[in-house]
Design a protein around this motif. Structure first.
Motif, PDB file in Angstrom:
ATOM      1  N   GLN A   1       4.291   0.364   3.235  1.00  0.00           N
ATOM      2  CA  GLN A   1       3.183  -0.019   2.334  1.00  0.00           C
ATOM      3  C   GLN A   1       3.228  -1.526   2.041  1.00  0.00           C
ATOM      4  O   GLN A   1       2.200  -2.196   2.021  1.00  0.00           O
ATOM      5  CB  GLN A   1       3.263   0.775   1.032  1.00  0.00           C
ATOM      6  CG  GLN A   1       2.803   2.218   1.174  1.00  0.00           C
ATOM      7  CD  GLN A   1       3.014   3.024  -0.100  1.00  0.00           C
ATOM      8  OE1 GLN A   1       3.978   2.804  -0.839  1.00  0.00           O
ATOM      9  NE2 GLN A   1       2.121   3.971  -0.343  1.00  0.00           N
ATOM     10  N   MET A   2       4.438  -2.040   1.825  1.00  0.00           N
ATOM     11  CA  MET A   2       4.581  -3.484   1.583  1.00  0.00           C
ATOM     12  C   MET A   2       4.142  -4.273   2.819  1.00  0.00           C
ATOM     13  O   MET A   2       3.496  -5.311   2.707  1.00  0.00           O
ATOM     14  CB  MET A   2       6.035  -3.818   1.244  1.00  0.00           C
ATOM     15  CG  MET A   2       6.507  -3.357  -0.116  1.00  0.00           C
ATOM     16  SD  MET A   2       8.252  -3.791  -0.285  1.00  0.00           S
ATOM     17  CE  MET A   2       8.520  -3.571  -2.017  1.00  0.00           C
ATOM     18  N   MET A   3       4.499  -3.750   3.992  1.00  0.00           N
ATOM     19  CA  MET A   3       4.126  -4.416   5.248  1.00  0.00           C
ATOM     20  C   MET A   3       2.605  -4.419   5.417  1.00  0.00           C
ATOM     21  O   MET A   3       2.040  -5.383   5.925  1.00  0.00           O
ATOM     22  CB  MET A   3       4.769  -3.711   6.454  1.00  0.00           C
ATOM     23  CG  MET A   3       6.231  -4.034   6.664  1.00  0.00           C
ATOM     24  SD  MET A   3       6.587  -5.778   6.965  1.00  0.00           S
ATOM     25  CE  MET A   3       5.960  -6.010   8.595  1.00  0.00           C
ATOM     26  N   GLN A   4       1.984  -3.339   4.971  1.00  0.00           N
ATOM     27  CA  GLN A   4       0.518  -3.239   5.064  1.00  0.00           C
ATOM     28  C   GLN A   4      -0.135  -4.342   4.201  1.00  0.00           C
ATOM     29  O   GLN A   4      -1.098  -4.973   4.621  1.00  0.00           O
ATOM     30  CB  GLN A   4       0.103  -1.856   4.565  1.00  0.00           C
ATOM     31  CG  GLN A   4      -1.232  -1.387   5.101  1.00  0.00           C
ATOM     32  CD  GLN A   4      -1.581   0.005   4.588  1.00  0.00           C
ATOM     33  OE1 GLN A   4      -0.699   0.785   4.220  1.00  0.00           O
ATOM     34  NE2 GLN A   4      -2.857   0.316   4.557  1.00  0.00           N
ATOM     35  N   ILE A   5       0.429  -4.558   3.024  1.00  0.00           N
ATOM     36  CA  ILE A   5      -0.088  -5.609   2.134  1.00  0.00           C
ATOM     37  C   ILE A   5       0.152  -6.980   2.771  1.00  0.00           C
ATOM     38  O   ILE A   5      -0.725  -7.842   2.790  1.00  0.00           O
ATOM     39  CB  ILE A   5       0.575  -5.528   0.738  1.00  0.00           C
ATOM     40  CG1 ILE A   5       0.238  -4.196   0.072  1.00  0.00           C
ATOM     41  CG2 ILE A   5       0.155  -6.686  -0.152  1.00  0.00           C
ATOM     42  CD1 ILE A   5       1.108  -3.844  -1.118  1.00  0.00           C
TER      43      ILE A   5
END
Lengths: 70, 205
Positions: free
Chosen positions: B158-162
């Motif tokens: 999820q952090m990578m998506q951001i």
């Protein structure tokens, strides 16, 4: 050491307020991120070149005129 | 002295402002925003008068601080000196945290290379720095270990998506700001707002 957070989850509005971002810029940023999420307006492009909406409308109008004439 | 009210939602970000660090700069913003917090940085301080006072005031107003000590090399441009800003600001935050009785540790040290800080800043012995290996994933993982948000803990994907959303929109933000560097007050604020917007959408209850 790990900190356990119990504060409110910051929204875009909270961040904008904390960092002094104006409402106009906030709206632009939200639109930017929204447009990046969608696939994009493929109809507006032909062979990689971008067609203006006004150009498309004009061309469509011409087609209608021809059909009426026939 | 009047004690400033700390915002438990704001993180003071102490990092080097150089071109090679841009990826990790975005990663820190993505990670902090994914945890539902607001990054703050000295980039917000544009007035040069009494800069030190304003840095201290900004750092004090934040509930937590993150210090990246990975830039220990000499600057390739002349004059060839190391950057002392990061360890200096870390010192300010540590002193300030220890000053108030009962104050818990609220500062975190990040490094790229394991055990290097033992030599570069041996006074920190006994404090475990988070080692990110100069990678985006390393930064995100370090932040995920430093902070926990029960019920809304972001995963690394999820952090990578951001992070990817920020990188994707980076050019548009720079163009709008009329600059080619991320290290300006306006660009920093815009990237943070974008990150919060994405975090609020991606990291769900």
């Amino acid at each position: 050491m790990t900190i356990v957070l119990d504060s409110k989850f910051a929204t875009a509005e909270d961040t904008a307020k904390a960092l002094g971002v104006s409402k106009t810029r906030l709206k632009w940023l939200l639109r930017l991120v929204e447009s990046g999420r969608s696939k994009g307006n493929k109809a507006g492009h032909k062979n990689g070149a971008r067609n203006l909406t006004s150009t498309r409308k004009r061309k469509n109008a011409r087609g209608k005129v021809k059909k009426v004439a026939q | 002295m009047v004690k400033l009210k700390k915002s438990r939602n704001e993180v003071f970000l102490n990092i080097p402002y150089d071109k090679k660090f841009e990826r990790l700069f975005i990663a820190y913003i993505a990670g902090i925003s994914a945890l539902g917090m607001v990054p703050r940085a000295t980039l917000e301080i544009t007035d040069s008068s009494r800069r030190l006072d304003r840095i201290l005031k900004l750092a004090r107003s934040c509930g937590y601080s993150v210090h990246d000590l990975s830039r220990v090399q000499l600057d390739p441009a002349k004059p060839r000196v190391p950057r002392f800003n990061m360890p200096f600001e870390l010192g300010l935050c540590v002193a300030d945290a220890n000053r108030w009785e009962g104050q818990r540790q609220n500062w975190f040290v990040f490094e790229a290379v394991a055990n290097r800080v033992d030599k570069s800043l041996s006074d920190l012995k006994g404090t475990d720095p988070r080692i990110h290996g100069a990678t985006v994933r390393g930064v995100l993982s370090g932040l995920g270990n430093a902070f926990k948000r029960p019920g809304r803990q972001p995963s690394i994907p999820q952090m990578m998506q951001i992070y990817r959303a920020l990188r994707k929109n980076q050019a548009a933000i720079l163009k709008k700001a009329g600059t080619d560097t991320l290290y300006t007050r306006r660009v920093f604020a815009d990237v943070c707002v974008l990150a919060s917007s994405e975090a609020d959408r991606i990291v769900e209850d």
